[in-house]
Design a protein around this motif. Structure first.
Motif, PDB file in Angstrom:
ATOM      1  N   MET A  94      11.817  25.990  76.290  1.00 22.70           N
ATOM      2  CA  MET A  94      12.470  26.446  77.529  1.00 22.70           C
ATOM      3  C   MET A  94      11.561  26.126  78.711  1.00 22.70           C
ATOM      4  O   MET A  94      10.795  26.985  79.163  1.00 22.70           O
ATOM      5  N   PRO A  95      11.578  24.904  79.184  1.00 26.29           N
ATOM      6  CA  PRO A  95      10.625  24.474  80.225  1.00 26.29           C
ATOM      7  C   PRO A  95      10.862  25.087  81.602  1.00 26.29           C
ATOM      8  O   PRO A  95       9.977  25.028  82.446  1.00 26.29           O
ATOM      9  N   ARG A  96      12.027  25.671  81.837  1.00 27.66           N
ATOM     10  CA  ARG A  96      12.280  26.303  83.138  1.00 27.66           C
ATOM     11  C   ARG A  96      11.591  27.668  83.149  1.00 27.66           C
ATOM     12  O   ARG A  96      12.155  28.677  82.739  1.00 27.66           O
ATOM     13  N   ARG A  97      10.376  27.676  83.658  1.00 29.74           N
ATOM     14  CA  ARG A  97       9.541  28.875  83.527  1.00 29.74           C
ATOM     15  C   ARG A  97      10.080  30.068  84.304  1.00 29.74           C
ATOM     16  O   ARG A  97       9.962  31.210  83.851  1.00 29.74           O
ATOM     17  N   SER A  98      10.634  29.824  85.464  1.00 31.71           N
ATOM     18  CA  SER A  98      11.174  30.941  86.249  1.00 31.71           C
ATOM     19  C   SER A  98      12.339  31.597  85.523  1.00 31.71           C
ATOM     20  O   SER A  98      12.449  32.830  85.475  1.00 31.71           O
ATOM     21  N   THR A 175       1.305  39.075  82.317  1.00 28.66           N
ATOM     22  CA  THR A 175       1.416  37.654  82.651  1.00 28.66           C
ATOM     23  C   THR A 175       0.240  37.199  83.495  1.00 28.66           C
ATOM     24  O   THR A 175      -0.245  36.077  83.338  1.00 28.66           O
ATOM     25  N   VAL A 176      -0.218  38.064  84.364  1.00 26.52           N
ATOM     26  CA  VAL A 176      -1.373  37.734  85.201  1.00 26.52           C
ATOM     27  C   VAL A 176      -2.650  37.697  84.374  1.00 26.52           C
ATOM     28  O   VAL A 176      -3.456  36.764  84.474  1.00 26.52           O
ATOM     29  N   LEU A 177      -2.855  38.709  83.528  1.00 31.15           N
ATOM     30  CA  LEU A 177      -4.131  38.866  82.827  1.00 31.15           C
ATOM     31  C   LEU A 177      -4.187  38.133  81.486  1.00 31.15           C
ATOM     32  O   LEU A 177      -5.289  37.815  81.008  1.00 31.15           O
ATOM     33  N   ALA A 248       5.545  43.313  93.046  1.00 38.89           N
ATOM     34  CA  ALA A 248       4.316  42.564  93.323  1.00 38.89           C
ATOM     35  C   ALA A 248       3.723  41.993  92.035  1.00 38.89           C
ATOM     36  O   ALA A 248       3.265  40.842  91.998  1.00 38.89           O
ATOM     37  N   ALA A 249       3.739  42.799  90.964  1.00 33.53           N
ATOM     38  CA  ALA A 249       3.207  42.323  89.681  1.00 33.53           C
ATOM     39  C   ALA A 249       4.045  41.170  89.135  1.00 33.53           C
ATOM     40  O   ALA A 249       3.499  40.172  88.631  1.00 33.53           O
ATOM     41  N   LEU A 250       5.366  41.284  89.235  1.00 30.61           N
ATOM     42  CA  LEU A 250       6.234  40.210  88.759  1.00 30.61           C
ATOM     43  C   LEU A 250       6.069  38.949  89.590  1.00 30.61           C
ATOM     44  O   LEU A 250       6.075  37.830  89.053  1.00 30.61           O
ATOM     45  N   LEU A 257       2.491  31.949  86.178  1.00 26.50           N
ATOM     46  CA  LEU A 257       3.117  31.330  85.016  1.00 26.50           C
ATOM     47  C   LEU A 257       3.514  29.882  85.330  1.00 26.50           C
ATOM     48  O   LEU A 257       3.387  28.994  84.472  1.00 26.50           O
ATOM     49  N   ARG A 258       3.988  29.665  86.549  1.00 22.67           N
ATOM     50  CA  ARG A 258       4.368  28.309  86.940  1.00 22.67           C
ATOM     51  C   ARG A 258       3.163  27.426  87.227  1.00 22.67           C
ATOM     52  O   ARG A 258       3.192  26.220  86.997  1.00 22.67           O
ATOM     53  N   ALA A 259       2.079  28.032  87.726  1.00 19.42           N
ATOM     54  CA  ALA A 259       0.941  27.242  88.193  1.00 19.42           C
ATOM     55  C   ALA A 259      -0.061  26.905  87.082  1.00 19.42           C
ATOM     56  O   ALA A 259      -0.706  25.847  87.130  1.00 19.42           O
ATOM     57  N   ARG A 260      -0.171  27.770  86.092  1.00 22.39           N
ATOM     58  CA  ARG A 260      -1.205  27.584  85.061  1.00 22.39           C
ATOM     59  C   ARG A 260      -0.661  26.872  83.844  1.00 22.39           C
ATOM     60  O   ARG A 260       0.531  26.938  83.549  1.00 22.39           O
ATOM     61  N   ASP A 261      -1.557  26.244  83.107  1.00 22.04           N
ATOM     62  CA  ASP A 261      -1.205  25.666  81.831  1.00 22.04           C
ATOM     63  C   ASP A 261      -1.061  26.781  80.807  1.00 22.04           C
ATOM     64  O   ASP A 261      -1.654  27.866  80.933  1.00 22.04           O
ATOM     65  N   ALA A 262      -0.290  26.515  79.761  1.00 22.26           N
ATOM     66  CA  ALA A 262      -0.120  27.510  78.698  1.00 22.26           C
ATOM     67  C   ALA A 262      -1.425  27.709  77.935  1.00 22.26           C
ATOM     68  O   ALA A 262      -1.667  28.779  77.419  1.00 22.26           O
TER      69      ALA A 262
END
Length: 262
Positions: A94-98, A175-177, A248-250, A257-262
């Motif tokens: 599912m490449p559509r991360r948003s 998701t952030v941490l 804010a957390a979401l 999630l969109r900016a970082r590599d898995a």
């Protein structure tokens, strides 16, 4: 979006921990609420004017502990994938991360609210059965707890929404941490430590201000049905404060999630 929702629901319901955590949400909420109702009696009131107990809020007091299981559920829904490395498979499928993130948020918050609704209804039923035996009767100025009463319905529905927002806050933090222990510690600290710190503040203006902006204190104002003018923040504005934390957390989680590599 339908495909993402189905995939996220399948993943969540097949996790061994999900069923236990959802059960814990309902059981802890009802158990603590019932114990709180059983521990209070009009015979223990020392006020010259008698008791001024908010029986609805008392009957929903278990939400404060049930939310701990919601935090763990929300965190594990995301950080578990990072811990096992399955996030790479998820993003490949599912490449559509948003869209993926939105689907995960919907499934996690929906599950938390479903379990929360059972806990809230069970808590109010327990309070309705227990409190009259402790002196909280119509003759003493305490009508039976009923969802037909507008403030009671608002407190019940708001408590369910509260748990949904806690799930979203936890998901965003995870998701952030990307680490389960760190995310659980941060969210639980934010919820439980903030009120403790607030009590240590002696300046009345700062004390009231911190109560208005502490996520748990502000969010649980939605449960109040009496003496609303004495609250540091109103029921719906208080829930709005928690919604701002969750949003804010979401937002931070979605951007990373969109900016970082898995």
């Amino acid at each position: 979006m339908r495909r993402e929702l189905h995939a996220e629901w399948t993943k969540l319901r097949t996790l061994p921990s999900t069923g236990r955590l959802l059960l814990a949400v309902a059981v802890l909420t009802v158990a603590v609420s019932a114990l709180s109702a059983a521990a209070v009696s009009t015979r223990l009131c020392r006020s010259p004017g008698g008791c001024h107990e908010d029986t609805v809020k008392l009957g929903l007091s278990g939400v404060g502990l049930g939310q701990a299981a919601v935090v763990i559920l929300g965190v594990l829904a995301m950080s578990g994938e990072y811990g096992t490395g399955t996030i790479r498979t998820t993003l490949a499928a599912m490449p559509r991360r948003s869209t993926l993130f939105a689907a995960k948020a919907a499934v996690v918050s929906g599950s938390a609210m479903a379990a929360g609704a059972l806990g809230v209804l069970g808590s109010l039923l327990a309070a309705r059965l227990i409190l009259p035996g402790n002196g909280f009767t119509p003759a003493a100025g305490y009508p039976p707890i009923s969802l037909a009463d507008g403030p009671t319905l608002r407190a019940a529905a708001g408590s369910v929404l509260y748990l949904g927002l806690i799930a979203l806050l936890s998901l965003g933090a995870a998701t952030v941490l990307r680490d389960s222990a760190a995310a659980i510690t941060v969210v639980l600290g934010l919820l439980y430590a903030f009120p403790v710190i607030t009590q240590l503040v002696t300046d009345p203006d700062w004390h009231a201000r911190m109560q208005r902006y502490a996520p748990m204190t502000a969010g649980l104002a939605i449960q109040a049905t009496r003496n609303l003018g004495r609250l540091p923040i109103g029921p719906w504005p208080g829930l709005g404060v928690l919604a701002a934390y969750a949003g804010a957390a979401l937002l931070a989680g979605g951007v990373l999630l969109r900016a970082r590599d898995a």
